[in-house]
Motif scaffolding. Structure first.
Motif, PDB file in Angstrom:
ATOM      1  N   THR A  97       9.076  -0.959   0.466  1.00 20.85           N
ATOM      2  CA  THR A  97      10.523  -1.205   0.665  1.00 20.85           C
ATOM      3  C   THR A  97      10.579  -2.657   1.274  1.00 20.85           C
ATOM      4  O   THR A  97       9.552  -3.392   1.326  1.00 20.85           O
ATOM      5  CB  THR A  97      10.872  -0.390   2.050  1.00 20.85           C
ATOM      6  N   PRO A  98      11.772  -3.400   1.306  1.00 22.14           N
ATOM      7  CA  PRO A  98      11.939  -4.665   1.587  1.00 22.14           C
ATOM      8  C   PRO A  98      11.237  -5.047   3.006  1.00 22.14           C
ATOM      9  O   PRO A  98      11.637  -4.364   3.914  1.00 22.14           O
ATOM     10  CB  PRO A  98      13.503  -4.859   1.601  1.00 22.14           C
ATOM     11  N   TRP A  99      10.579  -6.167   3.098  1.00 22.04           N
ATOM     12  CA  TRP A  99      10.143  -6.694   3.980  1.00 22.04           C
ATOM     13  C   TRP A  99       8.862  -5.888   4.669  1.00 22.04           C
ATOM     14  O   TRP A  99       8.448  -6.108   5.734  1.00 22.04           O
ATOM     15  CB  TRP A  99      10.790  -6.928   5.384  1.00 22.04           C
ATOM     16  N   SER A 100       8.558  -5.010   3.906  1.00 26.00           N
ATOM     17  CA  SER A 100       7.184  -4.128   4.453  1.00 26.00           C
ATOM     18  C   SER A 100       5.871  -4.573   4.130  1.00 26.00           C
ATOM     19  O   SER A 100       4.943  -4.180   4.875  1.00 26.00           O
ATOM     20  CB  SER A 100       7.655  -2.626   3.650  1.00 26.00           C
ATOM     21  N   CYS A 101       5.668  -5.441   3.260  1.00 25.84           N
ATOM     22  CA  CYS A 101       4.511  -5.913   3.094  1.00 25.84           C
ATOM     23  C   CYS A 101       4.438  -7.606   2.544  1.00 25.84           C
ATOM     24  O   CYS A 101       5.493  -7.756   2.013  1.00 25.84           O
ATOM     25  CB  CYS A 101       3.456  -4.949   2.030  1.00 25.84           C
ATOM     26  N   THR A 102       3.342  -7.962   2.364  1.00 24.75           N
ATOM     27  CA  THR A 102       3.042  -9.493   2.020  1.00 24.75           C
ATOM     28  C   THR A 102       2.472  -9.103   0.546  1.00 24.75           C
ATOM     29  O   THR A 102       2.045  -8.083  -0.057  1.00 24.75           O
ATOM     30  CB  THR A 102       1.914 -10.352   2.850  1.00 24.75           C
ATOM     31  N   VAL A 103       2.344 -10.579  -0.156  1.00 21.98           N
ATOM     32  CA  VAL A 103       1.731 -10.590  -1.507  1.00 21.98           C
ATOM     33  C   VAL A 103       0.428  -9.938  -1.531  1.00 21.98           C
ATOM     34  O   VAL A 103       0.018  -9.255  -2.312  1.00 21.98           O
ATOM     35  CB  VAL A 103       1.787 -12.059  -1.896  1.00 21.98           C
ATOM     36  N   ASP A 104      -0.629 -10.465  -0.490  1.00 16.47           N
ATOM     37  CA  ASP A 104      -1.614 -10.085  -0.491  1.00 16.47           C
ATOM     38  C   ASP A 104      -2.010  -8.573  -0.456  1.00 16.47           C
ATOM     39  O   ASP A 104      -2.852  -7.800  -1.008  1.00 16.47           O
ATOM     40  CB  ASP A 104      -2.817 -10.839   0.163  1.00 16.47           C
ATOM     41  N   GLU A 105      -1.154  -8.019   0.333  1.00 20.20           N
ATOM     42  CA  GLU A 105      -1.347  -6.585   0.848  1.00 20.20           C
ATOM     43  C   GLU A 105      -0.889  -5.846  -0.623  1.00 20.20           C
ATOM     44  O   GLU A 105      -1.664  -4.743  -0.732  1.00 20.20           O
ATOM     45  CB  GLU A 105      -0.357  -6.084   2.079  1.00 20.20           C
ATOM     46  N   ALA A 106       0.190  -6.042  -1.131  1.00 22.58           N
ATOM     47  CA  ALA A 106       0.746  -5.249  -2.376  1.00 22.58           C
ATOM     48  C   ALA A 106      -0.461  -5.470  -3.367  1.00 22.58           C
ATOM     49  O   ALA A 106      -0.819  -4.751  -4.150  1.00 22.58           O
ATOM     50  CB  ALA A 106       1.996  -5.749  -2.846  1.00 22.58           C
ATOM     51  N   ALA A 107      -1.051  -6.837  -3.566  1.00 21.45           N
ATOM     52  CA  ALA A 107      -2.215  -7.054  -4.693  1.00 21.45           C
ATOM     53  C   ALA A 107      -3.426  -6.314  -4.503  1.00 21.45           C
ATOM     54  O   ALA A 107      -3.980  -5.567  -5.383  1.00 21.45           O
ATOM     55  CB  ALA A 107      -2.294  -8.359  -4.739  1.00 21.45           C
ATOM     56  N   ARG A 108      -3.712  -6.008  -3.202  1.00 22.50           N
ATOM     57  CA  ARG A 108      -4.930  -5.284  -2.733  1.00 22.50           C
ATOM     58  C   ARG A 108      -4.368  -3.734  -3.269  1.00 22.50           C
ATOM     59  O   ARG A 108      -5.232  -3.024  -3.572  1.00 22.50           O
ATOM     60  CB  ARG A 108      -5.328  -5.437  -1.461  1.00 22.50           C
ATOM     61  N   ALA A 109      -3.544  -3.079  -2.699  1.00 25.96           N
ATOM     62  CA  ALA A 109      -3.086  -1.919  -2.805  1.00 25.96           C
ATOM     63  C   ALA A 109      -2.950  -1.316  -3.950  1.00 25.96           C
ATOM     64  O   ALA A 109      -3.204  -0.331  -4.536  1.00 25.96           O
ATOM     65  CB  ALA A 109      -1.880  -1.330  -1.797  1.00 25.96           C
ATOM     66  N   PHE A 110      -2.526  -2.391  -5.119  1.00 19.90           N
ATOM     67  CA  PHE A 110      -2.264  -1.811  -6.406  1.00 19.90           C
ATOM     68  C   PHE A 110      -2.710  -2.666  -7.313  1.00 19.90           C
ATOM     69  O   PHE A 110      -2.455  -3.075  -8.355  1.00 19.90           O
ATOM     70  CB  PHE A 110      -0.651  -1.793  -6.521  1.00 19.90           C
ATOM     71  N   ALA A 111      -4.223  -3.042  -7.101  1.00 20.08           N
ATOM     72  CA  ALA A 111      -5.091  -3.707  -7.991  1.00 20.08           C
ATOM     73  C   ALA A 111      -5.307  -2.810  -9.097  1.00 20.08           C
ATOM     74  O   ALA A 111      -5.146  -1.754  -9.148  1.00 20.08           O
ATOM     75  CB  ALA A 111      -6.251  -4.092  -7.290  1.00 20.08           C
TER      76      ALA A 111
END
Length: 199
Positions: free
Chosen positions: A140-154
């Motif tokens: 969702t908007p404002w829920s995570c940062t770039v690095d968090e999304a990149a790690r979660a969905f590597a």
């Protein structure tokens, strides 16, 4: 008798409040409702947000303006903390500044060994747990940062941003039913703004 022109009032100092308005101004294209609520929470008008962004842009492009590193220090003060980040073979210095709008985040200003600013974006504050990102619905908007999304969905693939301070990521993520979907996520100042889904 000719009236003398009045002396021009010096501009008020550019403060952390103004900088937060700059962050919001860049996010308004994607999430005007969230930005409106945040701006009101800061007690600032739309005109003040525009003026803050105008002044920031003028600082960025001033012919004899401060360098990026000294500009952040003059606006935000001394960093709350300083870390060493490894970028390839180089040891870089990262300055972390609090951002009251997002208490769990910090503005990270990454400096190359020669002192030049390589990157500036929002990250999760050290020691603060990030969001539990498992499915598309968590993005969702404002829920995570770039690095968090990149790690979660590597593995995630970085994409060229559409403007300065914007980044993109391409990755595969499951929806609520478990189907794998192709996702393009857009970030401003390192914070998730929106996703586009295909497949």
């Amino acid at each position: 008798m000719v009236a003398m022109p009045s002396a021009k009032r010096p501009a008020e100092p550019f403060t952390p409040l103004h900088f937060q308005l700059v962050l919001l101004r860049r996010m308004a294209d994607h999430n005007p409702g969230l930005v409106e609520d945040a701006r009101r929470g800061l007690g600032a008008s739309v005109a003040e947000m525009r003026e803050a962004n105008k002044r920031w842009q003028a600082m960025l492009h001033a012919p004899r303006g401060r360098g990026a590193a000294s500009r952040y220090r003059s606006v935000l003060g001394a960093p709350e903390s300083t870390l060493t980040r490894k970028v390839g073979d180089l040891d870089c210095e990262a300055w972390l500044f609090p951002v009251p709008l997002w208490p769990d985040l910090r503005l990270e200003v990454l400096l190359a060994p020669n002192g030049a600013v390589w990157n500036e974006w929002l990250i999760r504050a050290p020691g603060v747990p990030g969001p539990d990102l498992r499915t598309l619905e968590d993005l969702t908007p404002w829920s995570c940062t770039v690095d968090e999304a990149a790690r979660a969905f590597a593995p995630a693939r970085p994409l060229q941003g559409t403007a300065p301070t914007r980044w993109g990521l391409s990755f595969t993520a499951p929806d609520a039913a478990g189907a794998r979907r192709e996702v393009v996520a857009e970030f401003t100042w390192g914070l998730l703004q929106r996703t586009a889904v295909s497949g």
